[in-house]
Design an enzyme around this catalytic site. Structure first.
Site, PDB file in Angstrom:
ATOM      1  N   GLY A 153      -5.202  -2.782   1.003  1.00 48.25           N
ATOM      2  CA  GLY A 153      -6.196  -3.287   1.933  1.00 48.25           C
ATOM      3  C   GLY A 153      -6.916  -2.121   2.589  1.00 48.25           C
TER       4      GLY A 153
ATOM      5  N   GLN B  69     -11.668   2.009   9.190  1.00 44.98           N
ATOM      6  CA  GLN B  69     -10.955   3.081   8.492  1.00 44.98           C
ATOM      7  C   GLN B  69     -11.892   4.009   7.726  1.00 44.98           C
ATOM      8  OE1 GLN B  69      -7.940   0.243   6.596  1.00 44.98           O
ATOM      9  NE2 GLN B  69      -6.791   2.136   6.827  1.00 44.98           N
TER      10      GLN B  69
ATOM     11  N   CYS C 194       0.015   2.613   5.905  1.00 47.06           N
ATOM     12  CA  CYS C 194      -1.421   2.496   6.184  1.00 47.06           C
ATOM     13  C   CYS C 194      -2.128   3.737   5.675  1.00 47.06           C
ATOM     14  CB  CYS C 194      -1.621   2.356   7.700  1.00 47.06           C
ATOM     15  SG  CYS C 194      -3.344   2.244   8.197  1.00 47.06           S
ATOM     16  N   LEU C 195      -3.267   3.548   5.021  1.00 45.56           N
ATOM     17  CA  LEU C 195      -4.020   4.693   4.499  1.00 45.56           C
ATOM     18  C   LEU C 195      -4.498   5.606   5.639  1.00 45.56           C
ATOM     19  CD1 LEU C 195      -6.124   2.888   1.739  1.00 45.56           C
ATOM     20  CD2 LEU C 195      -4.149   4.385   1.386  1.00 45.56           C
TER      21      LEU C 195
ATOM     22  N   HIS D 277      -2.539  -7.096   8.923  1.00 49.70           N
ATOM     23  CA  HIS D 277      -2.626  -5.648   9.128  1.00 49.70           C
ATOM     24  C   HIS D 277      -4.103  -5.216   9.192  1.00 49.70           C
ATOM     25  CE1 HIS D 277      -1.224  -1.375   8.063  1.00 49.70           C
ATOM     26  NE2 HIS D 277      -2.539  -1.317   7.961  1.00 49.70           N
ATOM     27  N   GLU D 278      -4.910  -5.738   8.258  1.00 48.04           N
ATOM     28  CA  GLU D 278      -6.334  -5.356   8.235  1.00 48.04           C
ATOM     29  C   GLU D 278      -7.077  -5.944   9.433  1.00 48.04           C
ATOM     30  OE1 GLU D 278      -7.083  -2.990   6.352  1.00 48.04           O
ATOM     31  OE2 GLU D 278      -5.216  -3.185   5.228  1.00 48.04           O
TER      32      GLU D 278
ATOM     33  N   HIS E  71      -6.820  -3.771  12.341  1.00 47.75           N
ATOM     34  CA  HIS E  71      -7.733  -2.616  12.330  1.00 47.75           C
ATOM     35  C   HIS E  71      -9.062  -2.965  13.000  1.00 47.75           C
ATOM     36  CE1 HIS E  71      -5.745   0.591  10.187  1.00 47.75           C
ATOM     37  NE2 HIS E  71      -5.405  -0.191   9.170  1.00 47.75           N
TER      38      HIS E  71
HETATM   39 NI    NI Z   1      -4.014   0.213   7.681  1.00 45.89          NI
END
Ligand code: NI
Length: 168
Positions: free
Chosen positions: A50, A55, A94-95, A136-137, A140
């Site tokens: 995701g 991000q 998480c990226l 999770h997204e 963000h």
């Molecule tokens: Ni993330």
């Protein structure tokens, strides 16, 4: 266009962006579709499941997902309209928080309403990994990172690893 994924490094410009609440998407046009395609590419390049607008420095309410066993999806101006009482614990990463993996407790099932990249409204009931990725997204878009949702011991463990990462 190559897009850069912002990383949470504590007191930095990236962190300031990641901590902001994203604004609604006003128009689902070709520019937005291009951004969504770039986000999908970046997510796949980094083997993520995701990726949310903030991000990549795009402070609008959009995220893309590709949970295991699911298709690639685009969510624009999403609302989580229902969450189950049952919660589930599973490991997340998480990226934007590289190198940190920790268990997060979240509702096991959700219903989300959003628009896709074609401008079509949809409602989706999700469970398991897809429900987790969507939550999770969605976080963000609110400026929330998964490390904010850890138990006290989970956070201590994650932060000690974060400190180590910052040291190198
Ligand atoms: Ni993330």
């Amino acid at each position: 266009m190559e897009i850069l994924i912002l990383e949470n490094k504590g007191d930095s410009e990236n962190d300031r962006v990641l901590r902001q609440k994203a604004k609604p998407v006003k128009d689902i046009n070709n520019d937005l579709r291009k951004t969504a395609q770039d986000m999908i590419q970046a997510m796949h390049d980094d083997k993520g499941v995701g990726l949310a607008g903030p991000q990549v420095g795009f402070l609008r309410r959009i995220f893309v997902t590709h949970a295991e066993g699911d298709d690639t999806r685009v969510f624009i101006n999403p609302s989580i309209i229902w969450t189950s009482q049952e919660q589930a614990d599973a490991e997340e990463g998480c990226l934007s928080v590289p190198g940190i993996w920790a268990d997060v407790k979240r509702p096991e099932r959700i219903k989300v309403q959003a628009w896709n990249e074609k401008g079509r409204a949809f409602t989706l009931e999700a469970s398991g990994m897809l429900a987790r990725v969507i939550q999770h997204e969605y976080d963000h878009l609110e400026g929330i990172l998964f490390i904010d949702r850890l138990s006290e011991t989970g956070r201590e463990k994650a932060l000690s690893r974060l400190e180590k990462r910052k040291a190198v």
